[in-house]
Design a protein around this motif. Structure first.
Motif, PDB file in Angstrom:
ATOM      1  N   LEU A  31     118.526  40.869 -18.125  1.00 61.49           N
ATOM      2  CA  LEU A  31     117.252  39.543 -17.619  1.00 61.49           C
ATOM      3  C   LEU A  31     116.182  40.791 -17.872  1.00 61.49           C
ATOM      4  N   ALA A  32     116.489  42.107 -16.963  1.00 62.18           N
ATOM      5  CA  ALA A  32     114.648  43.064 -16.545  1.00 62.18           C
ATOM      6  C   ALA A  32     114.530  42.933 -17.872  1.00 62.18           C
ATOM      7  N   ALA A  33     114.925  43.360 -19.136  1.00 67.07           N
ATOM      8  CA  ALA A  33     115.193  43.634 -20.476  1.00 67.07           C
ATOM      9  C   ALA A  33     113.944  43.045 -21.309  1.00 67.07           C
ATOM     10  N   LEU A  34     113.941  41.787 -20.520  1.00 66.36           N
ATOM     11  CA  LEU A  34     113.086  40.406 -21.598  1.00 66.36           C
ATOM     12  C   LEU A  34     111.756  40.482 -20.603  1.00 66.36           C
ATOM     13  N   LYS A  35     111.619  41.325 -19.882  1.00 64.43           N
ATOM     14  CA  LYS A  35     109.521  41.462 -18.944  1.00 64.43           C
ATOM     15  C   LYS A  35     109.051  40.027 -19.578  1.00 64.43           C
ATOM     16  N   LEU A  36     110.285  39.867 -17.801  1.00 67.66           N
ATOM     17  CA  LEU A  36     109.355  38.099 -17.497  1.00 67.66           C
ATOM     18  C   LEU A  36     108.468  38.686 -17.008  1.00 67.66           C
ATOM     19  N   PRO A  37     107.072  37.069 -17.364  1.00 61.27           N
ATOM     20  CA  PRO A  37     105.683  37.625 -16.554  1.00 61.27           C
ATOM     21  C   PRO A  37     106.746  37.174 -15.101  1.00 61.27           C
ATOM     22  N   PHE A  38     105.836  38.110 -13.774  1.00 59.04           N
ATOM     23  CA  PHE A  38     105.826  37.797 -12.393  1.00 59.04           C
ATOM     24  C   PHE A  38     104.626  37.388 -12.669  1.00 59.04           C
ATOM     25  N   PHE A  39     103.489  37.041 -12.627  1.00 58.41           N
ATOM     26  CA  PHE A  39     102.463  36.401 -11.740  1.00 58.41           C
ATOM     27  C   PHE A  39     101.461  37.366 -12.069  1.00 58.41           C
ATOM     28  N   ALA A  40     101.507  38.770 -11.638  1.00 63.54           N
ATOM     29  CA  ALA A  40     101.124  39.615 -10.777  1.00 63.54           C
ATOM     30  C   ALA A  40      99.823  39.880 -11.435  1.00 63.54           C
ATOM     31  N   THR A  41      98.444  39.139 -12.220  1.00 63.48           N
ATOM     32  CA  THR A  41      97.387  39.536 -12.672  1.00 63.48           C
ATOM     33  C   THR A  41      95.986  39.995 -11.983  1.00 63.48           C
ATOM     34  N   ASP A  42      96.132  40.666 -12.002  1.00 65.70           N
ATOM     35  CA  ASP A  42      94.594  40.972 -11.001  1.00 65.70           C
ATOM     36  C   ASP A  42      93.514  39.626 -11.905  1.00 65.70           C
ATOM     37  N   GLY A  43      92.904  39.252 -10.542  1.00 67.78           N
ATOM     38  CA  GLY A  43      91.312  38.175 -11.041  1.00 67.78           C
ATOM     39  C   GLY A  43      91.944  37.125 -11.564  1.00 67.78           C
ATOM     40  N   ALA A  44      93.128  36.965 -11.700  1.00 68.17           N
ATOM     41  CA  ALA A  44      93.881  35.573 -12.218  1.00 68.17           C
ATOM     42  C   ALA A  44      93.383  34.391 -11.540  1.00 68.17           C
ATOM     43  N   SER A  45      92.782  34.289 -10.017  1.00 69.09           N
ATOM     44  CA  SER A  45      92.302  33.062  -9.694  1.00 69.09           C
ATOM     45  C   SER A  45      91.222  32.178  -9.879  1.00 69.09           C
ATOM     46  N   GLN A  46      91.350  31.054 -10.083  1.00 64.78           N
ATOM     47  CA  GLN A  46      89.385  30.292 -10.481  1.00 64.78           C
ATOM     48  C   GLN A  46      90.333  29.235  -9.612  1.00 64.78           C
ATOM     49  N   ASP A  47      88.688  28.913  -9.728  1.00 64.67           N
ATOM     50  CA  ASP A  47      88.913  28.123  -8.673  1.00 64.67           C
ATOM     51  C   ASP A  47      88.507  26.505  -9.871  1.00 64.67           C
ATOM     52  N   PRO A  48      89.277  25.507  -9.320  1.00 65.54           N
ATOM     53  CA  PRO A  48      89.489  25.094 -10.541  1.00 65.54           C
ATOM     54  C   PRO A  48      87.664  23.668 -10.477  1.00 65.54           C
ATOM     55  N   ALA A  49      87.143  23.925  -9.319  1.00 64.42           N
ATOM     56  CA  ALA A  49      85.713  22.787  -9.440  1.00 64.42           C
ATOM     57  C   ALA A  49      85.447  23.985 -10.395  1.00 64.42           C
ATOM     58  N   THR A  50      84.975  25.092 -10.805  1.00 61.49           N
ATOM     59  CA  THR A  50      83.864  25.989 -11.081  1.00 61.49           C
ATOM     60  C   THR A  50      84.290  26.035 -12.535  1.00 61.49           C
ATOM     61  N   CYS A  51      86.029  25.969 -13.060  1.00 63.25           N
ATOM     62  CA  CYS A  51      86.668  26.158 -14.164  1.00 63.25           C
ATOM     63  C   CYS A  51      86.590  25.080 -14.973  1.00 63.25           C
ATOM     64  N   ARG A  52      85.442  23.576 -15.073  1.00 65.04           N
ATOM     65  CA  ARG A  52      86.408  22.677 -15.731  1.00 65.04           C
ATOM     66  C   ARG A  52      85.062  22.345 -16.725  1.00 65.04           C
ATOM     67  N   ALA A  53      85.750  21.592 -17.526  1.00 64.75           N
ATOM     68  CA  ALA A  53      84.780  21.330 -19.099  1.00 64.75           C
ATOM     69  C   ALA A  53      84.370  20.071 -18.528  1.00 64.75           C
ATOM     70  N   THR A  54      82.944  19.576 -19.350  1.00 62.20           N
ATOM     71  CA  THR A  54      82.312  18.087 -19.694  1.00 62.20           C
ATOM     72  C   THR A  54      83.668  16.744 -20.098  1.00 62.20           C
ATOM     73  N   ASP A  55      84.026  15.855 -19.107  1.00 65.99           N
ATOM     74  CA  ASP A  55      85.316  14.986 -20.678  1.00 65.99           C
ATOM     75  C   ASP A  55      84.669  14.582 -21.159  1.00 65.99           C
ATOM     76  N   LEU A  56      85.290  14.572 -22.515  1.00 63.61           N
ATOM     77  CA  LEU A  56      84.541  13.125 -23.586  1.00 63.61           C
ATOM     78  C   LEU A  56      85.425  12.222 -23.555  1.00 63.61           C
ATOM     79  N   SER A  57      86.128  12.339 -22.314  1.00 65.02           N
ATOM     80  CA  SER A  57      87.407  10.883 -22.500  1.00 65.02           C
ATOM     81  C   SER A  57      86.351   9.665 -23.468  1.00 65.02           C
ATOM     82  N   ALA A  58      85.579   9.465 -22.951  1.00 70.03           N
ATOM     83  CA  ALA A  58      84.081   8.116 -22.967  1.00 70.03           C
ATOM     84  C   ALA A  58      83.780   7.511 -24.704  1.00 70.03           C
TER      85      ALA A  58
END
Length: 397
Positions: A31-58
């Motif tokens: 399974l090691a040969a499958l190169k599964l993602p292990f989440f070690a992505t530098d700078g990947a974290s976000q703040d959901p309060a500042t990474c959001r779109a205008t809600d167009l649901s209406a």
């Protein structure tokens, strides 16, 4: 006269649709040969309060959902939960079943979510550990709780207070399931513990375990006296060594997705680690297939509805969540998918839909069953890398 029961789903279950689609045998590719993602992505974290779109649901009555295959009642049926939602709300749902594996799906969206870019989805359905990971990275939007009152009121108690989202701010279980033991009563004596799977000589070479690490290793930690919800590296080491011993002794035939169902029904294997929904499907045709609560307990897991950052129809997604937490709707869905229904009141509604399922303990487990369930500790980046490496060495080498 009660209504005719619905036709039950056949074919692969949601939990069986694992990457690669086949058993992980010991002579196979590591399974090691499958190169599964292990989440070690530098700078990947976000703040959901500042990474959001205008809600167009209406103004845009649309919703884009990504779910697992075979995980909803037939959508083309005009009486289906899907069609009824569209009719009641006027929302057009673009529904895709493109979640085939948690790690594979993560790889599909991680670059966008990690850099605050849209993934063109309003909802994703992912298993506990991946949901925890994405919430921890700040990739998931919190619910507007006034829009999901049914979630707050009707989620069954055993699925509350998750370590990674105690207040249901970010996730809503879609369906849940139990991991335990199944055996073929026409071929072998009863199997009552995970320890027996690992050691009973009459089962040697005719036992399979699951290829999802957290399912199997949760039980291995239990067998070796540790708590899957909170364990140390040393305790992990003892558990993985115990598994290695069983593999090397020839006790374990293979690690599989849900293809174990075919071998269990045919008698090629005698007993196995199993998912509850698979066993229900088998029992329709073969009552000799038994599902057991092992002495070590049961693993309880959920697949969860999540709203990703930059979703443009969040309010519509919340209407979907609230709708599926209506007991009548939840019962109709559970009658088809045959996993644990996460909604209070659905068992009573099942009387009107399919009375034969009302007392099925694999859809509506009782308090005694749920009292012995456990889940798996959230892992940090380093643990994820190390533990997946250990797992691959045992299962794939």
């Amino acid at each position: 006269m009660p209504p005719d029961p619905p036709a039950h789903r056949t074919g692969l279950s949601r939990r069986g649709l694992l990457k690669g689609g086949g058993a992980v045998a010991f002579a196979g590719v590591s399974l090691a040969a499958l190169k599964l993602p292990f989440f070690a992505t530098d700078g990947a974290s976000q703040d959901p309060a500042t990474c959001r779109a205008t809600d167009l649901s209406a103004s845009q009555k649309e919703l884009i959902v990504s779910n697992w295959p075979a995980y909803i009642d037939p959508r083309k049926n005009p009486d289906s939960t899907f069609q009824q939602f569209q009719q009641q709300t006027g929302i057009t749902v673009h529904y895709t079943d493109d979640v085939n594996d948690n790690s594979e799906f993560y790889a599909k969206v991680r670059n966008q979510l990690g850099s605050c870019q849209p993934v063109d989805r309003d909802m994703m359905v992912l298993t506990d550990w991946m949901a925890a990971r994405m919430i921890g990275l700040g990739w998931i939007q919190p619910f507007d709780k006034k829009n999901v009152p049914n979630l707050q009121a009707n989620l069954i108690d055993p699925l509350r207070n998750k370590q990674w989202d105690k207040d249901l701010d970010f996730h809503a279980p879609w369906q849940s399931g139990l991991t335990g033991i199944a055996y073929n009563a026409s071929k072998t004596d009863a199997v009552g513990s995970f320890e027996e799977l690992l050691t009973r000589s009459d089962l040697s070479g005719r036992v399979t375990l699951l290829s999802e690490m957290r399912d199997t290793m949760g039980f291995m930690l239990k067998v070796t006296g540790a708590d899957p919800r909170e364990f140390t590296d040393d305790e992990w080491g003892v558990a993985i060594d115990k598994l290695k011993e069983s593999v090397q002794s020839g006790q374990i035939r293979a690690f599989t997705g849900n293809e174990y169902t075919q071998d269990l029904a045919a008698g090629n294997i005698l007993a196995c680690e199993a998912w509850s929904g698979d066993v229900i499907q088998l029992q329709f045709d073969n009552p000799d297939i038994k599902f057991v609560t092992p002495e070590e307990g049961l693993s309880l897991w959920s697949d969860n509805m999540l709203i990703p950052n930059l979703a443009t129809h969040q309010a519509n997604a919340e209407k979907w969540i609230n709708y599926y937490y209506e007991p009548e709707v939840a019962a109709k869905l559970a009658a088809w998918v045959n996993y644990i229904c996460p909604v209070k009141g659905a068992q009573q509604e099942m009387e009107k839909i399919d009375p034969s399922l009302v007392d099925n303990p694999l859809i509506f487990p009782d308090d005694e069953t749920l009292s012995v369930t456990f889940d798996f500790m959230p892992l940090d980046d380093q643990q994820q890398i190390e533990y997946e490496g250990d797992w691959a060495d045992v299962t794939g080498g």
